[in-house]
Scaffold this active site. Structure first.
Site, PDB file in Angstrom:
ATOM      1  N   CYS A   1      42.683  14.910  41.586  1.00 41.35           N
ATOM      2  CA  CYS A   1      42.507  14.488  40.195  1.00 41.35           C
ATOM      3  C   CYS A   1      41.553  13.298  40.097  1.00 41.35           C
ATOM      4  O   CYS A   1      40.853  13.137  39.108  1.00 41.35           O
ATOM      5  CB  CYS A   1      43.851  14.189  39.557  1.00 41.35           C
ATOM      6  SG  CYS A   1      44.885  13.145  40.569  1.00 41.35           S
TER       7      CYS A   1
ATOM      8  N   LYS B   1      60.647  20.890  39.905  1.00 39.73           N
ATOM      9  CA  LYS B   1      60.035  22.223  39.732  1.00 39.73           C
ATOM     10  C   LYS B   1      58.637  22.128  40.344  1.00 39.73           C
ATOM     11  O   LYS B   1      57.699  21.664  39.719  1.00 39.73           O
ATOM     12  CB  LYS B   1      59.946  22.571  38.240  1.00 39.73           C
ATOM     13  CG  LYS B   1      59.966  24.057  37.929  1.00 39.73           C
ATOM     14  CD  LYS B   1      58.811  24.840  38.490  1.00 39.73           C
ATOM     15  CE  LYS B   1      57.536  24.691  37.668  1.00 39.73           C
ATOM     16  NZ  LYS B   1      56.360  25.312  38.343  1.00 39.73           N
TER      17      LYS B   1
ATOM     18  N   GLU C   1      50.477  12.435  34.565  1.00 37.05           N
ATOM     19  CA  GLU C   1      49.356  12.122  35.466  1.00 37.05           C
ATOM     20  C   GLU C   1      48.444  13.332  35.409  1.00 37.05           C
ATOM     21  O   GLU C   1      48.751  14.372  35.990  1.00 37.05           O
ATOM     22  CB  GLU C   1      49.867  11.923  36.903  1.00 37.05           C
ATOM     23  CG  GLU C   1      50.864  10.806  37.074  1.00 37.05           C
ATOM     24  CD  GLU C   1      50.203   9.437  37.036  1.00 37.05           C
ATOM     25  OE1 GLU C   1      48.983   9.345  37.284  1.00 37.05           O
ATOM     26  OE2 GLU C   1      50.911   8.460  36.751  1.00 37.05           O
TER      27      GLU C   1
ATOM     28  N   GLU D   1      36.549  18.804  34.129  1.00 35.37           N
ATOM     29  CA  GLU D   1      37.104  18.730  35.476  1.00 35.37           C
ATOM     30  C   GLU D   1      37.014  20.100  36.147  1.00 35.37           C
ATOM     31  O   GLU D   1      37.485  21.094  35.615  1.00 35.37           O
ATOM     32  CB  GLU D   1      38.563  18.285  35.426  1.00 35.37           C
ATOM     33  CG  GLU D   1      39.150  18.118  36.815  1.00 35.37           C
ATOM     34  CD  GLU D   1      40.563  17.572  36.801  1.00 35.37           C
ATOM     35  OE1 GLU D   1      41.406  18.122  36.083  1.00 35.37           O
ATOM     36  OE2 GLU D   1      40.820  16.597  37.528  1.00 35.37           O
TER      37      GLU D   1
HETATM   38  P1  ADP Z   1      46.923  24.239  37.388  1.00 35.89           P
HETATM   39  O1  ADP Z   1      46.402  24.884  36.137  1.00 35.89           O
HETATM   40  O2  ADP Z   1      45.913  23.504  38.149  1.00 35.89           O
HETATM   41  O3  ADP Z   1      47.741  25.161  38.217  1.00 35.89           O
HETATM   42  P2  ADP Z   1      49.046  23.179  35.819  1.00 35.89           P
HETATM   43  O4  ADP Z   1      48.923  21.977  34.992  1.00 35.89           O
HETATM   44  O5  ADP Z   1      48.977  24.522  35.157  1.00 35.89           O
HETATM   45  O6  ADP Z   1      47.926  23.102  36.925  1.00 35.89           O
HETATM   46  O7  ADP Z   1      50.375  23.157  36.688  1.00 35.89           O
HETATM   47  C1  ADP Z   1      51.043  21.981  37.097  1.00 35.89           C
HETATM   48  C2  ADP Z   1      52.534  22.204  37.034  1.00 35.89           C
HETATM   49  O8  ADP Z   1      52.916  22.401  35.679  1.00 35.89           O
HETATM   50  C3  ADP Z   1      53.033  23.426  37.785  1.00 35.89           C
HETATM   51  O9  ADP Z   1      54.270  23.128  38.391  1.00 35.89           O
HETATM   52  C4  ADP Z   1      53.209  24.457  36.678  1.00 35.89           C
HETATM   53  O10 ADP Z   1      54.125  25.466  36.982  1.00 35.89           O
HETATM   54  C5  ADP Z   1      53.707  23.583  35.553  1.00 35.89           C
HETATM   55  N1  ADP Z   1      53.531  24.146  34.204  1.00 35.89           N
HETATM   56  C6  ADP Z   1      52.547  24.967  33.760  1.00 35.89           C
HETATM   57  N2  ADP Z   1      52.738  25.271  32.472  1.00 35.89           N
HETATM   58  C7  ADP Z   1      53.860  24.644  32.069  1.00 35.89           C
HETATM   59  C8  ADP Z   1      54.593  24.563  30.825  1.00 35.89           C
HETATM   60  N3  ADP Z   1      54.191  25.206  29.731  1.00 35.89           N
HETATM   61  N4  ADP Z   1      55.708  23.800  30.801  1.00 35.89           N
HETATM   62  C9  ADP Z   1      56.126  23.129  31.890  1.00 35.89           C
HETATM   63  N5  ADP Z   1      55.501  23.165  33.069  1.00 35.89           N
HETATM   64  C10 ADP Z   1      54.377  23.917  33.176  1.00 35.89           C
END
Ligand code: ADP
Ligand code: MG
Length: 483
Positions: free
Chosen positions: A285, A176, A251, A385
């Site tokens: 990161c 995903k 990570e 961050e």
């Molecule tokens: P950013 O905020 O910098 O976009 P995220 O940590 O939100 O980074 O996103 C990293 C990944 O995690 C993306 O693929 C995002 O779609 C996914 N993601 C965000 N929220 C969730 C969740 N509740 N469960 C699973 N995956 C998630």
């Protein structure tokens, strides 16, 4: 041109079950360049079902030996090399980074396939001694169905650094990708299909975190989640994975110290410190966002870094003259701009770079590189961050002080140390609580060596031999030899 991307589930290119789509923009211009399926639980469930079936029916990839798994990954490496330039341009259009940096990413992607292709045939078990009347065999088996949830800053690298070891180990995988950057993720099935990957082993589902990511984490049919992203979402995933006692590797972010001692080779330290925070627009990161400079060279170092920073050329990543691209999204641009405002109230603004002049880029998500000087290590811009091109420069006097300041942060992903004194370098490296410490360098993360965080920067390690370990289960087979 707005290309309509599709999901890849069980060997077929498909729409989301309810037909929903979302737009992908070029961050340099803000223009819509594609759309992708806005997948939900039903789409994810289809992918999980297929991955589960493929794994369970074949035990691991159906009838595929380690040799064949390895060969498929080696072929994938060659296909990535053949398509190197096209993939690099795609990555730049999707996330904004300068083409030179995208080319580096794709070259490393090819090597990751090669490296883990080699590992497929080198996962050995053990035979512990258990006395004369028995034989113990410890064998390594694939952990099962893996969900890889990836971020937008190194889209293809972050996907392959999970996928290549998972496939080498014999797992089936659902990827995903981040909603901002699905382009290269959807090239991966094409590449692996051509390389000979059997149907049903890999699935790619695009969509948002809560609708397409969360169902992967909560599903009882998924054995392991490999996640790279924010600390906030890392916490959510760890909680959501608890119900099914899922294996989770995380990570997450960082606020990495970059320590410049007065005896450092000056030019190299200045250049490395700037690359450490301004490379990839600071969307890294492990970015060296806290630059500690020993007082004896503080003013001189600050001036030299300011000069380098003023020379950074913002622009479209596809333009070969560009040395810094736009941030990935409007949301990220606004987030970083907010931090620059906060920094203005906490520290002295030493440099604010120039925005691109080209009117065609007026809708792009650009944030110029910024240096804040005389920053307090407890200021928000030094603690949190930012994930953008914002450097905080902090003066220090001597080893003890800089170690205390460096370690006084919730994160522990990486650190850099600049000095000519080998004893001081090693002493510092050992005392820093970080998963990676660079001595007289910043940011290299070779595929052969482990990568991951101490403290709140994550759990587990990717890359190197450690990177395949987390996709394996350990089984003990005990044979009674006296009957
Ligand atoms: P950013 O905020 O910098 O976009 P995220 O940590 O939100 O980074 O996103 C990293 C990944 O995690 C993306 O693929 C995002 O779609 C996914 N993601 C965000 N929220 C969730 C969740 N509740 N469960 C699973 N995956 C998630
Ligand atoms: Mg988010």
């Amino acid at each position: 041109m707005a290309e309509a991307l599709q999901n890849y589930i069980d060997g077929e290119w498909v729409e989301a079950a309810d037909g929903g789509r979302f737009d992908i923009t070029n961050p340099a211009t803000g223009e819509v360049i594609a759309s992708a399926p806005d997948s939900g639980p039903r789409d994810v469930e289809r992918a999980i079902e297929a991955a589960r079936r493929t794994f369970d029916e074949g035990r691991w990839w159906p009838r595929t030996s380690e040799r064949e798994r390895g060969r498929i990954l080696l072929r994938a490496a060659e296909i990535v090399r053949r398509e190197h330039e096209r993939l690099a341009r795609m990555e730049t259009m999707d996330c904004g980074k300068p083409l030179a940096e995208a080319r580096g990413d794709i070259a490393e992607v090819a090597f990751m396939f090669e490296y883990y292709g080699g590992w497929a045939t080198k996962v050995h078990g053990e035979i512990p001694p258990v006395g004369p009347g028995a034989l113990s065999l410890v064998v390594k088996e694939p952990v099962g169905v893996v969900a890889a949830i990836t971020p937008w800053n190194y889209p293809m690298m972050m996907a392959i650094q999970k996928l290549a070891p998972a496939l080498a180990a014999g797992c089936t995988v659902i990827l995903k990708p981040a909603e901002q950057t699905p382009f290269t993720a959807l090239e991966i099935p094409r590449i692996l299909e051509e390389a000979g990957l059997p149907r049903g082993v890999l699935h790619v589902v695009t969509g948002f975190g809560e609708s397409a990511g969360a169902p992967l984490v909560s599903s009882p049919k998924v054995d392991k989640v490999g996640f790279t992203g924010s600390r906030e979402v890392g916490r959510i995933i760890m909680r959501a994975g608890a119900d099914t006692l899922k294996r989770v590797t995380l990570e997450l972010g960082g606020k990495s110290p970059n320590i410049v001692f007065a005896d450092a080779e000056f030019e190299a330290a200045i250049e490395g410190s700037c690359v450490g925070i301004f490379g990839n627009q600071g969307e890294v990161c492990s970015a060296g966002s806290r630059v500690f400079v020993e007082r004896a060279i503080y003013d001189r170092a600050l001036e030299a870094m300011a000069e380098r920073t003023r020379a950074i050329r913002l622009g479209d990543g596809l333009d070969e003259e560009t040395t810094m691209g736009p941030l990935v999204s409007r949301e990220q641009q606004e987030r970083v701009e907010r931090y620059i405002e906060i920094g203005g109230g906490e520290a002295r603004l030493a440099v604010m770079g120039a925005r691109p002049e080209d009117p065609r880029l007026s809708g792009g998500y650009f944030v110029p590189p910024v240096i804040f000087a005389d920053v307090d290590n407890r200021a928000r811009i030094a603690r949190e961050e930012i994930f953008g091109p914002v450097m905080s420069v902090i003066p220090f006097s001597g080893l003890d002080e800089v170690l205390a300041l460096s370690n006084d942060n919730d994160y522990g992903l990486a650190a850099a140390v600049w000095t000519r004194d080998i004893t001081k370098a090693i002493t510092t490296a050992r005392a820093l609580r970080a998963g990676t410490v660079w001595i007289n360098d910043s940011q290299p993360a070779p595929t052969e060596a482990p990568w991951g965080g101490f403290k709140q920067s994550g759990i587990g390690r990717e890359l190197g031999a450690h990177g395949i370990e987390d996709f394996l289960e350990t089984k003990h087979i005990y044979v009674n030899l006296s009957r």
